[in-house]
Design a protein around this motif. Sequence first.
Motif, PDB file in Angstrom:
ATOM      1  N   VAL A  71     -25.241  49.012   0.476  1.00 42.51           N
ATOM      2  CA  VAL A  71     -24.308  49.597   1.529  1.00 42.51           C
ATOM      3  C   VAL A  71     -25.001  49.737   2.788  1.00 42.51           C
ATOM      4  O   VAL A  71     -25.975  50.432   2.752  1.00 42.51           O
ATOM      5  CB  VAL A  71     -23.695  50.934   1.041  1.00 42.51           C
ATOM      6  CG1 VAL A  71     -22.983  51.714   2.069  1.00 42.51           C
ATOM      7  CG2 VAL A  71     -22.872  50.795  -0.166  1.00 42.51           C
ATOM      8  N   VAL A  72     -24.526  48.852   3.872  1.00 43.06           N
ATOM      9  CA  VAL A  72     -25.091  49.085   5.210  1.00 43.06           C
ATOM     10  C   VAL A  72     -24.597  50.501   5.641  1.00 43.06           C
ATOM     11  O   VAL A  72     -23.299  50.509   5.983  1.00 43.06           O
ATOM     12  CB  VAL A  72     -24.720  47.856   6.123  1.00 43.06           C
ATOM     13  CG1 VAL A  72     -25.521  48.156   7.503  1.00 43.06           C
ATOM     14  CG2 VAL A  72     -25.188  46.780   5.416  1.00 43.06           C
ATOM     15  N   ASP A  73     -25.407  51.304   6.148  1.00 38.96           N
ATOM     16  CA  ASP A  73     -25.081  52.813   6.421  1.00 38.96           C
ATOM     17  C   ASP A  73     -25.018  52.641   7.969  1.00 38.96           C
ATOM     18  O   ASP A  73     -26.022  53.166   8.864  1.00 38.96           O
ATOM     19  CB  ASP A  73     -25.809  53.700   6.168  1.00 38.96           C
ATOM     20  CG  ASP A  73     -25.409  55.057   6.321  1.00 38.96           C
ATOM     21  OD1 ASP A  73     -24.307  55.313   6.615  1.00 38.96           O
ATOM     22  OD2 ASP A  73     -26.162  56.142   5.835  1.00 38.96           O
ATOM     23  N   LEU A  74     -23.743  52.839   8.591  1.00 35.77           N
ATOM     24  CA  LEU A  74     -23.496  52.849   9.952  1.00 35.77           C
ATOM     25  C   LEU A  74     -23.143  54.283  10.327  1.00 35.77           C
ATOM     26  O   LEU A  74     -22.920  54.852  11.488  1.00 35.77           O
ATOM     27  CB  LEU A  74     -22.364  52.335  10.649  1.00 35.77           C
ATOM     28  CG  LEU A  74     -22.756  50.855  10.948  1.00 35.77           C
ATOM     29  CD1 LEU A  74     -23.578  49.768   9.890  1.00 35.77           C
ATOM     30  CD2 LEU A  74     -21.439  50.176  11.496  1.00 35.77           C
ATOM     31  N   GLU A  75     -23.104  55.311   9.077  1.00 37.23           N
ATOM     32  CA  GLU A  75     -22.974  56.611   9.522  1.00 37.23           C
ATOM     33  C   GLU A  75     -23.984  57.442   9.954  1.00 37.23           C
ATOM     34  O   GLU A  75     -24.134  58.260  10.816  1.00 37.23           O
ATOM     35  CB  GLU A  75     -22.012  57.374   8.402  1.00 37.23           C
ATOM     36  CG  GLU A  75     -21.783  58.830   8.421  1.00 37.23           C
ATOM     37  CD  GLU A  75     -21.285  59.182   7.421  1.00 37.23           C
ATOM     38  OE1 GLU A  75     -20.529  60.637   7.465  1.00 37.23           O
ATOM     39  OE2 GLU A  75     -21.514  58.868   6.098  1.00 37.23           O
ATOM     40  N   SER A  88     -24.184  44.925  15.215  1.00 31.16           N
ATOM     41  CA  SER A  88     -24.977  43.727  15.317  1.00 31.16           C
ATOM     42  C   SER A  88     -26.016  43.710  14.156  1.00 31.16           C
ATOM     43  O   SER A  88     -26.376  42.799  13.335  1.00 31.16           O
ATOM     44  CB  SER A  88     -25.830  43.542  16.604  1.00 31.16           C
ATOM     45  OG  SER A  88     -24.959  43.406  17.673  1.00 31.16           O
ATOM     46  N   ALA A  89     -26.648  44.773  13.735  1.00 32.54           N
ATOM     47  CA  ALA A  89     -27.601  45.026  12.724  1.00 32.54           C
ATOM     48  C   ALA A  89     -26.777  44.857  11.331  1.00 32.54           C
ATOM     49  O   ALA A  89     -27.403  44.143  10.428  1.00 32.54           O
ATOM     50  CB  ALA A  89     -28.138  46.338  12.896  1.00 32.54           C
ATOM     51  N   ALA A  90     -25.695  45.360  11.349  1.00 31.03           N
ATOM     52  CA  ALA A  90     -24.722  45.214   9.909  1.00 31.03           C
ATOM     53  C   ALA A  90     -24.618  43.521   9.658  1.00 31.03           C
ATOM     54  O   ALA A  90     -24.822  43.205   8.734  1.00 31.03           O
ATOM     55  CB  ALA A  90     -23.581  45.791  10.185  1.00 31.03           C
ATOM     56  N   LEU A  91     -24.427  42.749  10.863  1.00 30.66           N
ATOM     57  CA  LEU A  91     -24.139  41.358  10.502  1.00 30.66           C
ATOM     58  C   LEU A  91     -25.302  40.701  10.052  1.00 30.66           C
ATOM     59  O   LEU A  91     -25.326  39.997   9.346  1.00 30.66           O
ATOM     60  CB  LEU A  91     -23.815  40.904  12.142  1.00 30.66           C
ATOM     61  CG  LEU A  91     -23.661  39.323  12.233  1.00 30.66           C
ATOM     62  CD1 LEU A  91     -22.384  38.993  11.161  1.00 30.66           C
ATOM     63  CD2 LEU A  91     -23.114  38.787  13.657  1.00 30.66           C
ATOM     64  N   ALA A  92     -26.572  41.202  10.759  1.00 34.83           N
ATOM     65  CA  ALA A  92     -27.741  40.488  10.250  1.00 34.83           C
ATOM     66  C   ALA A  92     -28.055  40.775   8.675  1.00 34.83           C
ATOM     67  O   ALA A  92     -28.461  40.013   7.926  1.00 34.83           O
ATOM     68  CB  ALA A  92     -29.071  41.137  11.095  1.00 34.83           C
ATOM     69  N   SER A 131     -32.505  47.147   7.504  1.00 35.48           N
ATOM     70  CA  SER A 131     -33.593  46.043   7.537  1.00 35.48           C
ATOM     71  C   SER A 131     -32.806  44.819   6.641  1.00 35.48           C
ATOM     72  O   SER A 131     -32.564  44.771   5.629  1.00 35.48           O
ATOM     73  CB  SER A 131     -34.668  46.373   6.811  1.00 35.48           C
ATOM     74  OG  SER A 131     -35.492  45.488   6.444  1.00 35.48           O
ATOM     75  N   PRO A 132     -32.814  43.634   7.429  1.00 32.68           N
ATOM     76  CA  PRO A 132     -32.309  42.397   6.627  1.00 32.68           C
ATOM     77  C   PRO A 132     -33.217  42.000   5.521  1.00 32.68           C
ATOM     78  O   PRO A 132     -32.616  41.520   4.534  1.00 32.68           O
ATOM     79  CB  PRO A 132     -32.143  41.376   7.771  1.00 32.68           C
ATOM     80  CG  PRO A 132     -31.986  42.200   8.950  1.00 32.68           C
ATOM     81  CD  PRO A 132     -32.694  43.210   8.645  1.00 32.68           C
TER      82      PRO A 132
END
Length: 283
Positions: free
Chosen positions: A65-69, A76-80, A49-50
Amino acid sequence: MSGSPSSHFGGFKRASNLPSLFVRASTEPLKTRLKNGEKLKGMLLFSASPTLAEIASLAGYDFVVVDLEHGPADFSAALACIGATEVCGGKTVIRLPEISAACAKKALDLGPDGIMFPKVETGKAAAEAVSFCSYPPHGVRGCAYTLVRDSKFGFNKRYLEDYRDNRLIMCQIESEEGVKNVNKIVAVDEMDCVMIGPRDLSASLGLLHDPGNKKVKSAMRTEEMAVLDSDLVNVGAYLAGMATDYDKAVNLKACGYHLVLGSADVSLFKKVVVDDIKTFKLL
C-alpha cells in the motif's frame, strides 16, 4: 525446466538455494484472488521507496500500500513504486490523502491494482468514492483513458471492458461515525473492501493513547461482524485490517479477515536496526 539450477522470477533468475517461500507472485488481480477465496497479506509502504516496494514483492507480500495520506509520497513517487513492484510481479494499492474525485483520478490513471479511500463515514461518502473510480455512465471519472498508464497508454484494447472488474475499491472506516454507518457503507454497490483503521478509531473514541481499550475493541468487533455478515446476504464486502500489538496478523487471518496489512516498512526497518545496534553494544 525440471532439474534446472535456477528459475525465472519476474524477469530475474532465482537461485535454487533460496528459501521455498520465495515464489513467483500471482499475476491475477487482487480482486480475482479474493473472489477465489485467498487470504492476502500486504505491507504499508510509508517511505515511498521503490527499492523497498520491490523487496517486499520479491519477499512474497501479495501487495504493498503506497501511503499518500500520511507518508511523504506524491503521485510521482507512487508511480515509481508501482513500476518497481510490477517488475517482480507484485501488486500495489494507493491510499489517497482524501476522498476526492481529483485525487482518485490521478491515482487510478497510474494503474494500481487497488485504491483506498481514508476516513469513509457514511454510505453517501462510500458511494461518491465508488463513483470516482468509473467512467460515465457508471461514474464520474475523467476520461483520458487513451493516454494514461492504466490503459497501457491506449495499447490495452480491452481496457474499457475490463477495468471495473480488475480494480479493488477499498473504503477505510476509522471513526465512531463510520462504525455507526458501517452497514450503509458495506451495502454500496462496487465497494469491494472495508479496511478497519484501529488507531484513528481509538482517537475518535477519545482513547488515542489506549488503542487496546475494550471500547475500541467493541467498536472494531461491530465493524468486523457487519462486514463478515455481508457475505451471508450476498453483499460480499471483503474485510481488511492492520496488524497491531493487540491484533497480530495471524490472529486477524484466523478471525476471517481477507486482507491483512502487516507492519509498515519503516516499522520493520526500525526494529531491525534497533536489534542490530543492541546486539553490537552488548558484545
